[in-house]
Design a protein around this motif. Sequence first.
Motif, PDB file in Angstrom:
ATOM      1  N   SER A 118      45.332  36.131  44.027  1.00  0.00           N
ATOM      2  CA  SER A 118      45.166  36.955  45.010  1.00  0.00           C
ATOM      3  C   SER A 118      46.090  38.342  44.701  1.00  0.00           C
ATOM      4  O   SER A 118      47.139  38.154  44.196  1.00  0.00           O
ATOM      5  N   LEU A 126      42.152  41.468  47.123  1.00  0.00           N
ATOM      6  CA  LEU A 126      41.044  40.649  46.302  1.00  0.00           C
ATOM      7  C   LEU A 126      41.585  39.362  46.206  1.00  0.00           C
ATOM      8  O   LEU A 126      42.620  38.899  45.596  1.00  0.00           O
ATOM      9  N   VAL A 128      40.425  35.774  44.188  1.00  0.00           N
ATOM     10  CA  VAL A 128      39.389  35.277  43.362  1.00  0.00           C
ATOM     11  C   VAL A 128      39.595  33.735  43.084  1.00  0.00           C
ATOM     12  O   VAL A 128      40.738  33.473  42.555  1.00  0.00           O
ATOM     13  N   VAL A 174      34.308  35.387  43.938  1.00  0.00           N
ATOM     14  CA  VAL A 174      35.232  36.210  44.520  1.00  0.00           C
ATOM     15  C   VAL A 174      35.101  35.705  46.032  1.00  0.00           C
ATOM     16  O   VAL A 174      33.999  36.036  46.527  1.00  0.00           O
ATOM     17  N   ASP A 177      37.001  40.342  49.048  1.00  0.00           N
ATOM     18  CA  ASP A 177      37.460  41.994  48.091  1.00  0.00           C
ATOM     19  C   ASP A 177      37.083  42.929  49.131  1.00  0.00           C
ATOM     20  O   ASP A 177      36.058  43.545  48.970  1.00  0.00           O
ATOM     21  N   SER A 180      38.797  46.482  45.609  1.00  0.00           N
ATOM     22  CA  SER A 180      38.155  47.077  44.512  1.00  0.00           C
ATOM     23  C   SER A 180      37.275  48.247  45.172  1.00  0.00           C
ATOM     24  O   SER A 180      37.353  49.306  44.242  1.00  0.00           O
ATOM     25  N   TRP A 189      31.666  42.082  40.259  1.00  0.00           N
ATOM     26  CA  TRP A 189      32.249  41.423  39.149  1.00  0.00           C
ATOM     27  C   TRP A 189      31.416  40.524  38.261  1.00  0.00           C
ATOM     28  O   TRP A 189      30.646  39.669  38.933  1.00  0.00           O
TER      29      TRP A 189
END
Length: 214
Positions: A118, A126, A128, A174, A177, A180, A189
């Motif tokens: 993160s 974000l 992931v 993801v 988010d 981004s 992504w």
Amino acid sequence: MLVLAGTEELSFELTGSAAPIAARAHLPPQVELWQTGGAARVALTVFRMRGLRLRGQPGPGFDYSEALWRVAVRHEDQLAWLAVSCDLDSALVRGMGRALIRYPVRAGAFALAADGFSARAGGGVLAVGLGGVVAHDVESPGARPLLVASGGRLWRVPWAEVAGLDAGAREVSVNVDTLSALTLGAVKWDRAALCLRGRGHRCGRARPVARQRG
């Protein structure tokens, strides 16, 4: 030449696509946006650094975490990456990145683990998650020149990567988010990311790119 060297204890390389109109907002006049299928290509490198120091010098180095956001561009008929933001969790390293490498820096906070990461900066986050290993050709952004725009000029950052202990592509999920969009515009992504351990990191003072005579 001033060279900084260290080891990325854990690294993640993500690539994706963004709307061209958002990506162009970051471009200086010296470069052109590089697109694939009508979309701008973008990249994000997140890593935890251990022992960054002047190459060949003894003593303790800098430990910190970083997220480097990039947009794919074309400069003088060569594909390159333009650094859009460098998020760092160390105030000292932010000052060094701004002064030596000309990065546009932000304060960041990170959590990195084998199953994902993160990143928080500028009021966004974000997060992931990483799944199983996949057979996927994911280009490391370090394979292209790295440019940065600062002070009305274009600069090139000396950058090199040394193969580490382990590298492979993993499935990407993801989870959250909002970061981004704050950085690059809405990003889709790619479904796989590179995960690396123990990669060697080399960088140095940014050098101005000579202006073309016209």
